[in-house]
Design a protein around this motif. Structure first.
Motif, PDB file in Angstrom:
ATOM      1  N   THR A 134       0.996  -0.829   0.184  1.00 29.12           N
ATOM      2  CA  THR A 134       0.124   0.010  -0.147  1.00 29.12           C
ATOM      3  C   THR A 134       0.730   0.760  -0.046  1.00 29.12           C
ATOM      4  N   ASP A 160      -7.337  -5.107   3.144  1.00 31.99           N
ATOM      5  CA  ASP A 160      -6.198  -4.965   3.505  1.00 31.99           C
ATOM      6  C   ASP A 160      -6.217  -5.391   4.852  1.00 31.99           C
ATOM      7  N   HIS A 195      -4.994  -8.797   6.651  1.00 35.72           N
ATOM      8  CA  HIS A 195      -4.143  -8.539   8.426  1.00 35.72           C
ATOM      9  C   HIS A 195      -3.844  -9.623   9.090  1.00 35.72           C
ATOM     10  N   HIS A 238      -1.831  -4.729  -4.370  1.00 34.15           N
ATOM     11  CA  HIS A 238      -1.486  -5.985  -4.183  1.00 34.15           C
ATOM     12  C   HIS A 238      -2.141  -7.359  -3.698  1.00 34.15           C
ATOM     13  N   HIS A 275       1.734  -8.823   2.665  1.00 35.59           N
ATOM     14  CA  HIS A 275       2.240  -8.894   1.021  1.00 35.59           C
ATOM     15  C   HIS A 275       2.889  -7.963   0.899  1.00 35.59           C
TER      16      HIS A 275
HETATM   17 ZN    ZN Z   1      -1.762  -4.186   3.613  1.00 35.38          ZN
END
Ligand code: ZN
Length: 474
Positions: A53, A186, A190, A232, A415
């Motif tokens: 990011t 995202d 995580h 991503h 990532h």
């Molecule tokens: Zn991230």
């Protein structure tokens, strides 16, 4: 192709292409299916390296690779400043994850964003360069709800604030380019897993917001050009292997975030992105701004790092290009004009064979796409365009990251690496997509073409129309 009066780019942070495909197939994303995929299509493209990011937003908004603009990672070391006083040392240990976040806008030098070229609005963006007064939407909610979500996992609140701002923008007449960022997938990934039910729910809510926005603009008799993509992918990371701790265990005092940026007598610095990419700088307190090439690095430490179970690929510079290394192999990557050359020295670290290979850039993308390191040759060349990249760069193997015990809360998934599951991203458009492989860096050039904007910017990407031509069989 008819020019579009307006273009919307929706960035779903960390969306895995295969997960979205499954949700589409099961009818969970009806608006994406009907309004985007049906008139246009879906492709699995590739992002940039490090696949993280902020850094990986640069291709969308500048049309350039991060290495072209001097941004090697979400954390990096400014060698020239790192030997200075207390304050200089803190500044030199760059991290866009905390209070230095806004420096991402100034560290890119004089380059211009799409916001500079087209009247724009942006919702929840980490990159604001070029936005006019009032063009940066919900910055305060982004800061407050974003910080809360980071620790408490309340990403849906932040995403819902994005959806409300997106709907409100539908009625505003003054923008031609609208950038909409959803951090939720995202963030939840995580804390949990890319396939967790809460991540699936966040995609469904984004699809609902897409439907509401399109219904609103349809009342004005308008169909904007729409691009939906991710910066991503992500994988679960059950094993954490902190590179700084590994070096410390070998007697190398190591500068690192967050508590050791003032490390005395540091022999190395480790700057982690994502957390599956790490830049390693040797001799960080020496008054030196130039990077070291491979033959000047401490060979014993380098070898031990390459042999770590967590490392899929290591890369460094030599006089003729970029040297990539894994446990059993070594190859040199270089470029001339639009050609990319691979010279295997030992083994097959890139999975592209043991014979020398020279291909045009887009053909090398096509050739590498189905290896376990898609687009690695181009992505390593672009990364080392900047001297700010580490003396040694590490990309993690699947199941591993380079995170330390310092990270709060623990990242169970992440990532940042060059591996396929981090590099593959979905690219949706409500206009036809080329059949050839796409990169996220192609989207800005495409948006400008759709909008009919003439410009003389140097871009690393090409519009979809040119991708087709470049990849056509001779
Ligand atoms: Zn991230």
């Amino acid at each position: 192709m008819n020019p579009a009066n307006r273009v919307v780019l929706v960035l779903i942070d960390g969306a895995r292409a295969d997960v979205l495909k499954n949700l589409l197939d099961s009818g969970d994303l009806p608006n994406l299916a009907r309004h985007i995929v049906e008139p246009g299509g879906m492709a699995v493209g590739t992002t940039t390296f490090p696949s993280t990011t902020g850094v990986a937003y640069i291709p969308f908004l500048y049309g350039r690779y991060p290495g072209s603009l001097g941004i090697p990672g979400i954390r990096w070391l400014d060698r020239a400043e790192s030997h200075g006083d207390f304050r200089a040392q803190w500044q030199a240990a760059r991290s866009y994850c905390g209070v230095q976040a806004a420096w991402l806008d100034r560290d890119t030098g004089p380059a211009r964003t799409i916001f500079d070229l087209v009247p724009s609005l942006a919702i929840c963006t980490p990159i604001t360069r070029g936005l006019g007064a009032g063009g940066n939407r919900i910055p305060t909610k982004r800061a407050i709800l974003g910080a809360l979500a980071h620790y408490a996992g309340t990403y849906l609140w932040l995403d819902r604030a994005v959806s409300r701002a997106w709907l409100a923008a539908a009625d505003e007449p003054d923008w031609r380019f609208l950038f909409v960022v959803y951090p939720g997938p995202d963030g939840i990934t995580h804390l949990k897993d890319p396939f967790h039910a809460d991540v699936m729910q966040s995609y469904r809510e984004i699809d609902g917001a897409l439907g509401a926005f399109l219904e609103r603009v349809a009342k004005r008799g308008e169909v904007p050009g729409i691009l939906v993509a991710a910066d991503h992918g992500a994988t679960a990371m059950p094993v954490h292997r902190d590179i700084a701790i590994e070096l410390e265990a070998r007697g190398v005092r190591t500068l690192r975030h967050p508590m050791h940026v003032w490390r005395r007598d540091a022999g190395a610095a480790v700057m982690v992105s994502g957390n599956a990419c790490a830049h390693v700088y040797f001799g960080p307190r020496l008054d030196r701004s130039e990077p070291l090439s491979l033959d000047a690095l401490p060979a014993e430490h380098v070898q031990k790092l390459i042999e770590l179970d967590a490392v899929r690929l290591a890369a460094s510079r030599d006089n003729d290009g970029v040297i990539v290394m894994d446990r059993g192999g070594r190859a040199r990557i270089s470029e001339s004009g639009s050609s990319v050359h691979i010279e295997p020295l030992e083994g097959d670290p890139l999975g592209l064979g043991t014979a020398p290979l020279t291909l045009d850039d887009r053909d090398m993308l096509a050739a590498s796409r189905n290896t376990d390191l898609p687009d690695a040759p181009r992505q390593l060349l672009q990364l080392f365009r900047t001297e700010r990249a580490g003396d040694l760069v590490l990309a993690a193997r699947k199941d591993f990251d380079f995170r330390g015990p310092w990270e709060l809360p623990e990242h169970r998934a992440g990532h940042g690496s060059l591996i396929a599951e981090h590099m593959y991203v979905p690219i949706f458009a409500n206009r036809p997509l080329p059949r050839a492989p796409l990169r996220t860096v192609d989207l800005m050039a495409t948006a400008l073409e759709w909008l009919g904007v003439e410009h003389d910017e140097i871009l690393d990407g090409v519009p979809f129309s040119a991708v087709e031509d470049a990849s056509a069989p001779a």
